[in-house]
Design an enzyme around this catalytic site. Structure first.
Site, short mmCIF file in Angstrom:
data_model
loop_
_atom_site.label_atom_id
_atom_site.label_comp_id
_atom_site.label_asym_id
_atom_site.label_seq_id
_atom_site.Cartn_x
_atom_site.Cartn_y
_atom_site.Cartn_z
N THR A 54 35.37 44.56 46.08
CA THR A 54 35.08 45.82 45.85
C THR A 54 33.65 46.00 45.87
O THR A 54 32.99 47.06 46.13
CB THR A 54 35.57 46.22 44.53
OG1 THR A 54 36.90 45.78 44.38
CG2 THR A 54 35.42 47.52 44.19
N TYR A 142 40.58 33.56 41.47
CA TYR A 142 40.86 34.86 42.10
C TYR A 142 41.98 34.50 43.05
O TYR A 142 41.69 34.04 44.15
CB TYR A 142 39.63 35.66 42.44
CG TYR A 142 39.98 36.86 42.94
CD1 TYR A 142 41.40 37.80 42.77
CD2 TYR A 142 38.95 37.68 43.85
CE1 TYR A 142 41.49 39.04 43.21
CE2 TYR A 142 39.44 39.13 44.23
CZ TYR A 142 40.80 39.59 43.81
OH TYR A 142 41.12 40.92 44.72
N LYS A 170 41.88 35.68 37.68
CA LYS A 170 42.05 36.88 38.18
C LYS A 170 43.29 36.89 39.17
O LYS A 170 43.50 36.52 40.04
CB LYS A 170 41.18 37.43 38.85
CG LYS A 170 41.07 39.08 39.15
CD LYS A 170 39.83 39.67 40.23
CE LYS A 170 40.30 40.71 40.68
NZ LYS A 170 39.24 41.53 41.47
N VAL A 210 40.41 42.87 35.35
CA VAL A 210 39.40 43.18 36.21
C VAL A 210 39.88 44.24 36.97
O VAL A 210 40.73 44.17 37.99
CB VAL A 210 39.27 41.84 37.12
CG1 VAL A 210 38.12 42.11 37.83
CG2 VAL A 210 38.80 40.66 36.20
#
Length: 299
Positions: A54, A142, A170, A210
């Site tokens: 992001t 992640y 995550k 998150v």
């Protein structure tokens, strides 16, 4: 100095995967990043992820990544966990980024599954272990097979959880069954990486989020998780349902694109995107306004 944490919530409960602001001519906007970071923490975030996808990490240089970590830590470092994305599909490069992030003052590392080269599970285990060995910082895995092409299997997560510095995951796998088993067997702190599943993942043992939509609805997400942890599941569900238009609208196209558009509508730092990402069309912007208004977001 990093904020206080517990083994159950090593990075807090609500974190934003923060965009990287650029100036009108595409240069890293460190002042804008500091202002955005301060706003997000004021709104109720316990932590910020910088240099994640992001944050347009595929198109920022190593030097820019270190500068961004340093600037955000300077802005909010005593009030929020600053977690630096260091994931690449080259273990040596990720180790270099991890050490640079530690030197820049990051409080933790986010390490995405290596993408495109599709390593086997043993390769994933060695990759994540090598990054965790490279610094003294706590690590959040992640898992996002939709982008990386390879999931982190539950057995691998359980093995990785034995590393003293791998403390969290995550989860953007979108599989509540696998999440349930992995949470139960690994003991890792579990963070939702899929905004639509924030509340469902809490029900199987996640400790926080998150989030991308938290750029515009942090207070609501904070209220949702507070209600849930205080036993008011009905209130948490009502907030979840209220936010459904936001969850949908912010991901009608790539999330960075809509997030920067939403920030622009609110007059907050964000700026342009770097190719290959492109701005929303006028029609897409109009739809985003409708979606955000339906979810109660003030523009």
């Amino acid at each position: 100095m990093a904020p206080t944490s517990t083994p159950q919530t090593p990075f807090g409960r609500v974190l934003t995967a923060m965009v990287t602001p650029f100036t009108a001519d595409g240069v890293l906007d460190l002042d804008g990043a500091q202002r955005l970071a301060a706003h997000l923490v004021d709104a109720g975030n316990d932590g910020l992820i910088v240099n994640g996808t992001t944050g347009e990490s595929p198109t920022t240089s190593d030097v820019e990544k270190a500068e961004l970590v340093r600037a955000v830590v300077d802005a909010v470092g005593d009030r929020a966990h600053v977690v630096a994305g260091v994931g690449t599909n080259d273990t040596r490069h990720s180790i270099e980024l991890a050490r640079a992030a530690e030197q820049a003052g990051a409080h933790g590392l986010l390490t995405v599954t290596p993408y495109y080269n599709k390593p086997p599970q043993e390769g994933l285990f060695r990759h994540f272990s090598a990054i965790a060995d490279a610094t003294e910082l706590p690590v959040m895995l992640y898992d996002i097979p939709g982008r990386s092409g390879v999931p982190i299997n539950t057995e691998t997560i359980v093995r990785l959880a034995e590393h003293p510095r791998i403390v969290a995951n995550k989860d953007a796998k979108g599989d509540l069954g696998r999440a349930s088993w992995a949470i139960a067997r690994s003991g890792l702190a579990w963070y939702s990486g899929d905004d639509m599943l924030n509340l469902p993942l809490l029900s199987v043992g996640a400790c926080g989020f998150v989030s991308v939509v938290s750029h515009v609805v942090t207070p609501e997400l904070r209220a949702m998780i507070d209600a849930y942890t205080n036993g008011d599941v009905q209130k948490a569900t009502e907030i979840h349902q209220k936010l459904l238009p936001v969850f949908t609208g912010m991901f009608r196209t790539q999330g960075v694109i809509t997030t920067k558009a939403a920030l622009a509508l609110q007059g907050r730092p964000g700026g342009p995107l770097r190719l290959p990402l492109v701005e929303l069309s006028p029609e897409e912007t109009a739809q985003l306004k409708i979606d955000l208004a339906a979810g109660g977001v003030q523009l």
